[in-house]
Design an enzyme around this catalytic site. Structure first.
Site, PDB file in Angstrom:
ATOM      1  N   SER A   1      -1.767   1.076  -2.497  1.00  0.00           N
ATOM      2  CA  SER A   1      -0.883   1.601  -1.449  1.00  0.00           C
ATOM      3  C   SER A   1      -1.636   1.698  -0.130  1.00  0.00           C
ATOM      4  O   SER A   1      -2.862   1.601  -0.088  1.00  0.00           O
ATOM      5  CB  SER A   1      -0.382   2.986  -1.852  1.00  0.00           C
ATOM      6  OG  SER A   1      -1.469   3.898  -1.795  1.00  0.00           O
ATOM      7  N   LYS A   2      -0.860   1.921   0.905  1.00  0.00           N
ATOM      8  CA  LYS A   2      -1.454   2.095   2.231  1.00  0.00           C
ATOM      9  C   LYS A   2      -2.436   3.270   2.195  1.00  0.00           C
ATOM     10  O   LYS A   2      -3.477   3.243   2.818  1.00  0.00           O
ATOM     11  CB  LYS A   2      -0.328   2.364   3.223  1.00  0.00           C
ATOM     12  CG  LYS A   2      -0.802   2.580   4.626  1.00  0.00           C
ATOM     13  CD  LYS A   2       0.364   2.722   5.559  1.00  0.00           C
ATOM     14  CE  LYS A   2       0.540   4.124   6.103  1.00  0.00           C
ATOM     15  NZ  LYS A   2      -0.636   4.775   6.617  1.00  0.00           N
ATOM     16  N   ARG A   3      -2.058   4.287   1.417  1.00  0.00           N
ATOM     17  CA  ARG A   3      -2.926   5.465   1.327  1.00  0.00           C
ATOM     18  C   ARG A   3      -4.289   5.113   0.716  1.00  0.00           C
ATOM     19  O   ARG A   3      -5.309   5.656   1.096  1.00  0.00           O
ATOM     20  CB  ARG A   3      -2.244   6.582   0.523  1.00  0.00           C
ATOM     21  CG  ARG A   3      -2.208   7.865   1.314  1.00  0.00           C
ATOM     22  CD  ARG A   3      -1.425   8.980   0.652  1.00  0.00           C
ATOM     23  NE  ARG A   3      -0.076   8.587   0.289  1.00  0.00           N
ATOM     24  CZ  ARG A   3       0.448   8.773  -0.928  1.00  0.00           C
ATOM     25  NH1 ARG A   3      -0.272   9.316  -1.882  1.00  0.00           N
ATOM     26  NH2 ARG A   3       1.689   8.412  -1.178  1.00  0.00           N
TER      27      ARG A   3
ATOM     28  N   ASP B   1      -6.374   3.730   3.436  1.00  0.00           N
ATOM     29  CA  ASP B   1      -6.888   4.789   4.324  1.00  0.00           C
ATOM     30  C   ASP B   1      -8.055   5.510   3.644  1.00  0.00           C
ATOM     31  O   ASP B   1      -9.084   5.788   4.248  1.00  0.00           O
ATOM     32  CB  ASP B   1      -5.789   5.818   4.635  1.00  0.00           C
ATOM     33  CG  ASP B   1      -4.643   5.185   5.423  1.00  0.00           C
ATOM     34  OD1 ASP B   1      -4.848   4.078   5.968  1.00  0.00           O
ATOM     35  OD2 ASP B   1      -3.548   5.781   5.474  1.00  0.00           O
TER      36      ASP B   1
END
Ligand code: GLU
Length: 507
Positions: A262-264, A267
């Protein structure tokens, strides 16, 4: 599907935000397959969910595809024989099919208001509109025909829901997974047409795949649970013979391997998951992308091709033409592919290494411009790029790896030279200045020979003066072969740097 149907594939994104690398891989596999089979690759914008629509997201998708060099044959931009390619512009197409399904008994009108549905949800936490409760709810299955007609005439808000059969199994063949079956009792009566007249994804995707004569539907595995709804719709609409072949692509997994990347995760672990920088139009937050991080599109594409596919050999570097020739659905794996950022960096490094100087130049020139370096001599720049590119993971590393070709070192790694400095070394470098002053157009090999000869004469170990020499020219313990650097920056500049550094080393 008739066997000789022309290959037509589609990427059907919803413009809701950044484009995940899994999405780009879906585009890539569509593209490779279409090119290989002499087919058409279509980009269809699935923007029927107005509540999820995000400004700028559609243009961003086009930009990403352009950056990757995966240009659709038909799209909202270039048009095509099945236009429009934006579902919001096809709104009037869908209702007739939803109505037809109602007439044929495969769907029904549901008048349940938001508050009625909320009441159900609070009473039954696992509430799903379906065979277990549809006979108790506010819909045309339970109301008299006259009542339904009157409600429709009064424009009472309603949706159309599919009537999923009870105690049945939906089976279909997926070209990667083989035969897949779903128990219909576990599928709810999804909304097909919303109260605002817009179709939901489920209805629109089937209608458009049919009308656009799609032959193969490639999409991420996360859409597999929706497949039984789509298969039933193909059947209920009487189009089963034209149904595309299904190709559900494996998920791209977190580096640790558990769950979808995921994008998370990006990050958290410090790497991009979007193809290009994405700026949220509401918050202004920027999520960085592979492009801005310094990936070459060819490297990005090559890396993606191998996330879930290989050609059965150890080969890892493929040109686009090779990928087109070698891609095969049979060799796409069923299980998820772990994303490995170090491997992604390796691909980029390999591509920068093998790129020709001219292709890297535009970006390098803009890096130099940012540093206010004027390039008067293109030949010199070409040489620098050629000598430095082997050392770059990203083009952004260029300045760090090459600033000394354009300016004197700004600072020296004095700790590596000062403690071991001696008058003998000062003498050596002063003599070296004299020798270099007498040379013209020397090759790097000749400079090295002269350097070594002088060390011998001065009875000093080459190793003891080599590192200081590098630090004089570069500032630190890095960079390409030091005599190549001296040769390239020229002897005048080299001697000037020796003089400046000697002051710093002995001061
Ligand atoms: N609109 C869906 C998406 O956003 C398309 C899924 C499909 O290809 O059927 O990914």
């Amino acid at each position: 599907m008739s066997e000789n149907k022309k290959v037509r594939v589609r990427f059907a994104p919803s413009p809701t935000g950044g484009l995940h690398l899994g999405g780009v891989r879906t585009v890539l596999f569509n593209y490779l397959f279409a090119r290989q089979q002499g087919g058409d690759f279509i980009l269809r914008i699935e923007d029927t969910d107005q509540s999820r629509y995000v400004d700028g997201a559609e243009q961003y998708i086009f930009d990403c595809l352009e950056w990757c060099g995966l240009i659709p044959d038909e799209s909202a931009k270039v048009g095509g024989p099945f236009a429009p390619y934006r579902q919001s512009e096809r709104k009037s197409t869908y209702r007739q099919y939803a109505e037809q399904l109602v007439q044929d008994g495969y769907a029904y009108y549901a008048f349940d208001s938001t508050s009625e549905l909320e009441a159900q949800r609070s009473q039954f936490p696992n509430f799903r509109y379906g065979h277990e409760n549809r006979h108790l709810l506010n819909n045309s299955l339970n109301l008299s025909a006259a009542e339904v007609a009157s409600r429709l005439q009064q424009n009472i808000p309603h949706v159309i829901r599919i009537k999923i059969p009870v105690d049945d199994t939906v089976t279909f063949t997926d070209l990667i997974r083989g035969e897949v079956s779903f128990d219909t009792n576990l599928v709810d009566d999804k909304v097909l047409l919303k109260a605002d007249g817009m179709p939901t994804y489920h209805l629109a995707v089937v209608v458009d795949d049919y009308l656009m004569k799609i032959s193969h539907a490639f999409r991420g595995e996360e859409w597999l649970p929706s497949a039984p709804i789509h298969i039933l719709l193909w059947e209920y609409l009487g189009w089963k013979a034209d149904m595309p072949k299904w190709v559900h692509l494996p998920l791209i997994l977190k580096p640790e391997g558990n769950g979808k990347l995921s994008k998370r995760d990006g990050d958290r672990l410090g790497f991009p998951v979007y193809a290009m920088n994405w700026t949220d139009p509401k918050s202004g937050d920027i999520t960085r992308g592979f492009r801005e991080m310094g990936f070459l599109p060819e490297a990005f594409i090559n890396m993606l091709a191998l996330l879930g596919w290989n050609d059965g050999t150890e080969q890892e570097i493929f040109t686009m033409d090779e990928l087109i020739a070698k891609f095969s659905i049979d060799r796409v794996s069923r299980s998820g592919a772990k994303f490995d950022f170090e491997k992604a960096k390796w691909f980029n490094h390999e591509y920068i290494k093998k790129a020709d100087t001219a292709s890297l130049k535009p970006q390098i020139l803009s890096i130099l411009k940012e540093k206010q370096i004027e390039i008067a001599d293109n030949y010199y720049l070409d040489k620098v790029i050629a000598i430095v590119k082997d050392r770059l993971t990203f083009l952004q590393d260029f300045w760090e790896q090459s600033s000394f070709f354009f300016q004197q070192p700004v600072e020296y790694d004095l700790n590596s030279v000062k403690p071991k400095w001696s008058d003998v070394k000062t003498d050596f470098f002063n003599s070296l200045i004299g020798i270099f002053a007498g040379l013209q157009n020397a090759s790097s090999a000749e400079l090295e020979a002269q350097f070594k000869k002088l060390a011998e004469e001065k009875a000093i170990k080459v190793g003891e003066v080599m590192l200081p020499f590098r630090i004089m020219l570069v500032g630190g313990k890095f960079g390409p072969a030091v005599f190549d650097i001296a040769q390239l920056i020229g002897l005048q500049e080299t001697t000037k740097r020796i003089e400046t550094a000697l002051k710093a080393f002995t001061g």
